[in-house]
Scaffold this active site. Sequence first.
Site, PDB file in Angstrom:
ATOM      1  N   TYR A 123      12.074  -7.319  -8.544  1.00 37.43           N
ATOM      2  CA  TYR A 123      12.560  -8.428  -7.365  1.00 37.43           C
ATOM      3  C   TYR A 123      13.504  -9.225  -8.386  1.00 37.43           C
ATOM      4  O   TYR A 123      14.150  -8.731  -9.201  1.00 37.43           O
ATOM      5  CB  TYR A 123      11.313  -9.082  -7.003  1.00 37.43           C
ATOM      6  CG  TYR A 123      11.425  -9.972  -5.796  1.00 37.43           C
ATOM      7  CD1 TYR A 123      12.084  -9.215  -4.740  1.00 37.43           C
ATOM      8  CD2 TYR A 123      11.891 -11.307  -5.755  1.00 37.43           C
ATOM      9  CE1 TYR A 123      12.779  -9.787  -3.459  1.00 37.43           C
ATOM     10  CE2 TYR A 123      12.392 -11.772  -4.721  1.00 37.43           C
ATOM     11  CZ  TYR A 123      12.811 -11.200  -3.513  1.00 37.43           C
ATOM     12  OH  TYR A 123      13.301 -11.621  -2.385  1.00 37.43           O
ATOM     13  N   ARG A 139      22.519 -12.796   4.017  1.00 37.20           N
ATOM     14  CA  ARG A 139      22.651 -13.658   2.701  1.00 37.20           C
ATOM     15  C   ARG A 139      21.526 -12.964   1.586  1.00 37.20           C
ATOM     16  O   ARG A 139      20.385 -13.893   1.534  1.00 37.20           O
ATOM     17  CB  ARG A 139      22.150 -15.053   3.344  1.00 37.20           C
ATOM     18  CG  ARG A 139      22.771 -16.119   2.570  1.00 37.20           C
ATOM     19  CD  ARG A 139      21.634 -17.099   1.704  1.00 37.20           C
ATOM     20  NE  ARG A 139      20.468 -16.053   1.111  1.00 37.20           N
ATOM     21  CZ  ARG A 139      19.217 -16.743   1.053  1.00 37.20           C
ATOM     22  NH1 ARG A 139      18.967 -18.138   1.364  1.00 37.20           N
ATOM     23  NH2 ARG A 139      18.415 -15.971   0.199  1.00 37.20           N
ATOM     24  N   LYS A 183      10.076  -7.054  -2.028  1.00 40.54           N
ATOM     25  CA  LYS A 183       9.234  -8.201  -1.595  1.00 40.54           C
ATOM     26  C   LYS A 183       7.833  -7.325  -0.966  1.00 40.54           C
ATOM     27  O   LYS A 183       6.689  -7.952  -1.403  1.00 40.54           O
ATOM     28  CB  LYS A 183       9.716  -9.072  -0.283  1.00 40.54           C
ATOM     29  CG  LYS A 183      10.447 -10.149  -0.805  1.00 40.54           C
ATOM     30  CD  LYS A 183      10.435 -11.428  -0.306  1.00 40.54           C
ATOM     31  CE  LYS A 183      10.868 -12.464  -1.133  1.00 40.54           C
ATOM     32  NZ  LYS A 183      10.953 -13.835  -0.578  1.00 40.54           N
ATOM     33  N   GLU A 217      13.614 -12.382   6.216  1.00 39.57           N
ATOM     34  CA  GLU A 217      14.083 -12.372   4.922  1.00 39.57           C
ATOM     35  C   GLU A 217      15.354 -12.483   4.645  1.00 39.57           C
ATOM     36  O   GLU A 217      16.118 -11.459   5.272  1.00 39.57           O
ATOM     37  CB  GLU A 217      13.165 -11.398   4.226  1.00 39.57           C
ATOM     38  CG  GLU A 217      13.656 -11.335   2.734  1.00 39.57           C
ATOM     39  CD  GLU A 217      12.805 -12.437   2.037  1.00 39.57           C
ATOM     40  OE1 GLU A 217      11.715 -12.731   2.481  1.00 39.57           O
ATOM     41  OE2 GLU A 217      13.190 -12.864   0.999  1.00 39.57           O
ATOM     42  N   ASP A 218      15.949 -13.474   4.096  1.00 41.80           N
ATOM     43  CA  ASP A 218      17.450 -13.244   3.882  1.00 41.80           C
ATOM     44  C   ASP A 218      18.312 -13.257   4.836  1.00 41.80           C
ATOM     45  O   ASP A 218      19.262 -12.416   4.694  1.00 41.80           O
ATOM     46  CB  ASP A 218      17.700 -12.294   2.502  1.00 41.80           C
ATOM     47  CG  ASP A 218      17.121 -12.807   1.243  1.00 41.80           C
ATOM     48  OD1 ASP A 218      16.731 -13.899   1.108  1.00 41.80           O
ATOM     49  OD2 ASP A 218      17.634 -12.061   0.283  1.00 41.80           O
ATOM     50  N   ASP A 229      10.105 -16.696   4.778  1.00 37.55           N
ATOM     51  CA  ASP A 229       9.824 -17.150   3.315  1.00 37.55           C
ATOM     52  C   ASP A 229      10.566 -18.101   2.835  1.00 37.55           C
ATOM     53  O   ASP A 229      10.633 -18.991   1.992  1.00 37.55           O
ATOM     54  CB  ASP A 229       9.716 -15.735   2.399  1.00 37.55           C
ATOM     55  CG  ASP A 229       9.116 -15.973   1.036  1.00 37.55           C
ATOM     56  OD1 ASP A 229       8.063 -16.907   1.042  1.00 37.55           O
ATOM     57  OD2 ASP A 229       9.766 -15.879   0.065  1.00 37.55           O
ATOM     58  N   ASP A 230      12.117 -17.701   3.085  1.00 39.59           N
ATOM     59  CA  ASP A 230      13.177 -18.470   2.251  1.00 39.59           C
ATOM     60  C   ASP A 230      13.004 -20.210   2.894  1.00 39.59           C
ATOM     61  O   ASP A 230      13.048 -20.805   2.010  1.00 39.59           O
ATOM     62  CB  ASP A 230      14.460 -18.154   2.591  1.00 39.59           C
ATOM     63  CG  ASP A 230      14.768 -16.573   2.455  1.00 39.59           C
ATOM     64  OD1 ASP A 230      14.525 -16.224   1.713  1.00 39.59           O
ATOM     65  OD2 ASP A 230      15.187 -15.798   3.424  1.00 39.59           O
ATOM     66  N   ASN A 273      18.773 -19.788  -7.954  1.00 38.02           N
ATOM     67  CA  ASN A 273      18.912 -18.400  -8.731  1.00 38.02           C
ATOM     68  C   ASN A 273      20.440 -17.907  -8.511  1.00 38.02           C
ATOM     69  O   ASN A 273      20.885 -18.274  -7.612  1.00 38.02           O
ATOM     70  CB  ASN A 273      17.871 -17.605  -7.884  1.00 38.02           C
ATOM     71  CG  ASN A 273      16.513 -18.071  -8.118  1.00 38.02           C
ATOM     72  OD1 ASN A 273      15.869 -18.482  -9.068  1.00 38.02           O
ATOM     73  ND2 ASN A 273      15.742 -18.053  -6.954  1.00 38.02           N
TER      74      ASN A 273
HETATM   75  P1  NAD Z   1      21.659 -21.665   1.563  1.00 39.11           P
HETATM   76  O1  NAD Z   1      23.214 -20.936   1.379  1.00 39.11           O
HETATM   77  O2  NAD Z   1      21.101 -21.642   2.825  1.00 39.11           O
HETATM   78  O3  NAD Z   1      21.857 -23.278   1.044  1.00 39.11           O
HETATM   79  C1  NAD Z   1      22.520 -23.781  -0.001  1.00 39.11           C
HETATM   80  C2  NAD Z   1      22.972 -25.146   0.451  1.00 39.11           C
HETATM   81  O4  NAD Z   1      23.501 -26.131  -0.551  1.00 39.11           O
HETATM   82  C3  NAD Z   1      23.931 -25.226   1.629  1.00 39.11           C
HETATM   83  O5  NAD Z   1      23.774 -26.101   2.617  1.00 39.11           O
HETATM   84  C4  NAD Z   1      25.363 -25.922   0.859  1.00 39.11           C
HETATM   85  O6  NAD Z   1      25.865 -26.893   1.771  1.00 39.11           O
HETATM   86  C5  NAD Z   1      24.775 -26.834  -0.160  1.00 39.11           C
HETATM   87  N1  NAD Z   1      25.392 -27.075  -1.245  1.00 39.11           N
HETATM   88  C6  NAD Z   1      26.259 -26.468  -1.885  1.00 39.11           C
HETATM   89  N2  NAD Z   1      27.111 -27.285  -2.758  1.00 39.11           N
HETATM   90  C7  NAD Z   1      26.575 -28.376  -2.628  1.00 39.11           C
HETATM   91  C8  NAD Z   1      26.794 -29.511  -3.486  1.00 39.11           C
HETATM   92  N3  NAD Z   1      27.726 -29.672  -4.393  1.00 39.11           N
HETATM   93  N4  NAD Z   1      25.790 -30.458  -3.446  1.00 39.11           N
HETATM   94  C9  NAD Z   1      25.059 -30.457  -2.653  1.00 39.11           C
HETATM   95  N5  NAD Z   1      24.666 -29.283  -1.648  1.00 39.11           N
HETATM   96  C10 NAD Z   1      25.472 -28.353  -1.929  1.00 39.11           C
HETATM   97  O7  NAD Z   1      20.842 -21.323   0.549  1.00 39.11           O
HETATM   98  P2  NAD Z   1      19.044 -21.480   0.272  1.00 39.11           P
HETATM   99  O8  NAD Z   1      18.487 -19.944   0.996  1.00 39.11           O
HETATM  100  O9  NAD Z   1      18.720 -22.466   0.785  1.00 39.11           O
HETATM  101  O10 NAD Z   1      18.936 -21.172  -1.240  1.00 39.11           O
HETATM  102  C11 NAD Z   1      19.453 -22.221  -1.977  1.00 39.11           C
HETATM  103  C12 NAD Z   1      19.399 -21.594  -3.371  1.00 39.11           C
HETATM  104  O11 NAD Z   1      17.805 -22.160  -3.758  1.00 39.11           O
HETATM  105  C13 NAD Z   1      19.870 -20.598  -4.014  1.00 39.11           C
HETATM  106  O12 NAD Z   1      20.212 -20.244  -5.204  1.00 39.11           O
HETATM  107  C14 NAD Z   1      18.483 -19.716  -3.856  1.00 39.11           C
HETATM  108  O13 NAD Z   1      18.444 -18.824  -5.032  1.00 39.11           O
HETATM  109  C15 NAD Z   1      17.380 -20.810  -4.529  1.00 39.11           C
HETATM  110  N6  NAD Z   1      15.859 -20.709  -3.978  1.00 39.11           N
HETATM  111  C16 NAD Z   1      15.073 -20.750  -4.990  1.00 39.11           C
HETATM  112  C17 NAD Z   1      13.717 -20.446  -4.532  1.00 39.11           C
HETATM  113  C18 NAD Z   1      12.739 -20.532  -5.481  1.00 39.11           C
HETATM  114  O14 NAD Z   1      12.765 -20.727  -6.656  1.00 39.11           O
HETATM  115  N7  NAD Z   1      11.298 -20.428  -5.058  1.00 39.11           N
HETATM  116  C19 NAD Z   1      13.471 -20.104  -3.170  1.00 39.11           C
HETATM  117  C20 NAD Z   1      14.425 -19.971  -2.339  1.00 39.11           C
HETATM  118  C21 NAD Z   1      15.690 -20.284  -2.556  1.00 39.11           C
END
Ligand code: NAD
Length: 569
Positions: free
Chosen positions: A112, A165, A183, A254-255, A277-278, A426
């Site tokens: 993963y 995504r 997953k 997912e994604d 899950d996201d 990530n």
């Molecule tokens: P997404 O693309 O839906 O959202 C990202 C958000 O960040 C957007 O709303 C964007 O406008 C905002 N953003 C961009 N630049 C910014 C800035 N300078 N200041 C504030 N906000 C800003 O992505 P997502 O699914 O929400 O995931 C976001 C991140 O979280 C990814 O890197 C993902 O890998 C990580 N993530 C981690 C876990 C975990 O650790 N368990 C789980 C899910 C997602």
Amino acid sequence: MASLGFRPEIDPDTGESYLAVEQRGVDLLKNPLLNKGTAFSESERDDFGLWGLLPAHVSSIDEQVDRFMEQYSLKTTDLGRNIELNGLLDANETLFYRVVSENLEALVPIIYTPTVAAACARWSRIFRRSRGIYITPRDRGRMVDVLRSRPKWPRPVIVVTDNERILGIGDQGAGGMGIPIGKLALYAAAAGIHPARLVPISLDVGTENEELLDDPLYLGWRQRRLRGDEYDAFIAEFVDAVKEAYPGALLQWEDFANLTSFKNLETYRHDVLSFNDDIQGTAAMVVAGLLAATRHIGGKLTDHRVVVVGAGSAGIGIRDQVAAAMVAEGADPDVAAGRIFVLDSRGLIVEGRPDLSAAKQRLAVPTAAITNWQISDHPIGLSDVVRNARASVLIGVSGVAGIFNQEIVARMARYVDRPIIMPLSNPTTHAEVTPENALAWTGGRAVVATGSPFPAVTHRDRTHHIGQANNVFVFPGMGLGALAVGAGEVTERMFLAAARALAGTVGDEMLSTGRIVPPITEAPEASLVVARAVAEQAVRDGVAEPSEDLEAQIHAAHWTPEYLPYRPA
Ligand code: NAD
């Protein structure tokens, strides 16, 4: 639906569990669900016509694990290791899950995140054998037949993506299939869902990825993405087909891209047993970490001022579940709403900000919560939010590396004794702050959990272990619990129950080393704890029938990677 070719049985005389198996000879060796390779016993070699097809020695599964790990050790890149593991999955699923279960810490990052990202990006080039179900716009009108083409146990677990995504690497077209496969492997490895129950699905509705569209080896549907009403009709037919082909299945979205992820979840969550899950799994993971952290440092979640940086799928889900957890602690919903501050790329999402979409207006902090703030700039940036709100929790889901800089982190440490900092973006290079910096800038007082794995940090002779807030602690247990009690729906309270149960698995000793989430090696135990809590909550919420013996139901739905004896069907 085509037959699976085997059924579990119990010998009425001896009480022995065995599988009644239809296939014979080469066909049996080619079926990854049933193949035991060199572990077929002599009597099975007699019964199934396997003589001559295998070397003489009958291996134990432990010998097979050793043999595989020796071959695996010859691989020199993580992508090579991923391909090797998928080769094993396609040859012998029981052995694959045995290998993964015995080496969770080393192998989860290979099957993963982060390695699966590289596998998705190169999917059409590393492709060997098809797994899962691909559905394209050509399948409109016959999706239910397409789903029936792969036989499965009743009430399977489906992980479905439309590939738009994928992790942090965007639209991967048909290559997104790596995510459902990865997953689902964790459903089996962490929560013991039987491999015959796992259905990875790629809704290959095209791609906007120019590189893939131009790649002569690209294996997907070489068209621009389906959009608008046509896309919605495609999803509607897919959900109907799932209900017809697999009644009672659990569907994990997912994604998907931000807007479609919320739309699909909201449209179908009461119609089919499903979750995202996201959005929801990530949020439960964060709430679990916060509950464990507050237990460690004292006080209640409601005492905190929580700043969430990033308003995508993860950020919105986190905001909603942290608010729900505060309300469950007894906070007034308005008070909870005034304690959580969400920022997007334009700054703080606050009532009255002119550019807010309808979805973001729901997240907006009330203007009353910021009346006395001293603001240096408009829109309101992270530094102003942390200073005025006196943030005690900082969560990064923005994908922007280093955004939690020294000024911001050190400022937090001025107002609060133990700042809780979760840089969740990530892969590793996108983390909002490294644990090393978070600890250095707070004089070792920060409580840190990350999205990607990080090594322990030693600060002034003290070693801090860094917990990885990996969703693998939530979604497999959610699936096991929901399926075990035959839940009709996944409620928000089931996620809160999962978060609380998970927080309970983080013992004082673990907390004293700096961890607010368990190590990945504890995912199987944690999944059982989560499954129990989820199942109980499903009954409380009226989406599952009360159970005489919940433990037995969970046990019955749980599989371990061992070879059962086979007898001819
Ligand atoms: P997404 O693309 O839906 O959202 C990202 C958000 O960040 C957007 O709303 C964007 O406008 C905002 N953003 C961009 N630049 C910014 C800035 N300078 N200041 C504030 N906000 C800003 O992505 P997502 O699914 O929400 O995931 C976001 C991140 O979280 C990814 O890197 C993902 O890998 C990580 N993530 C981690 C876990 C975990 O650790 N368990 C789980 C899910 C997602």
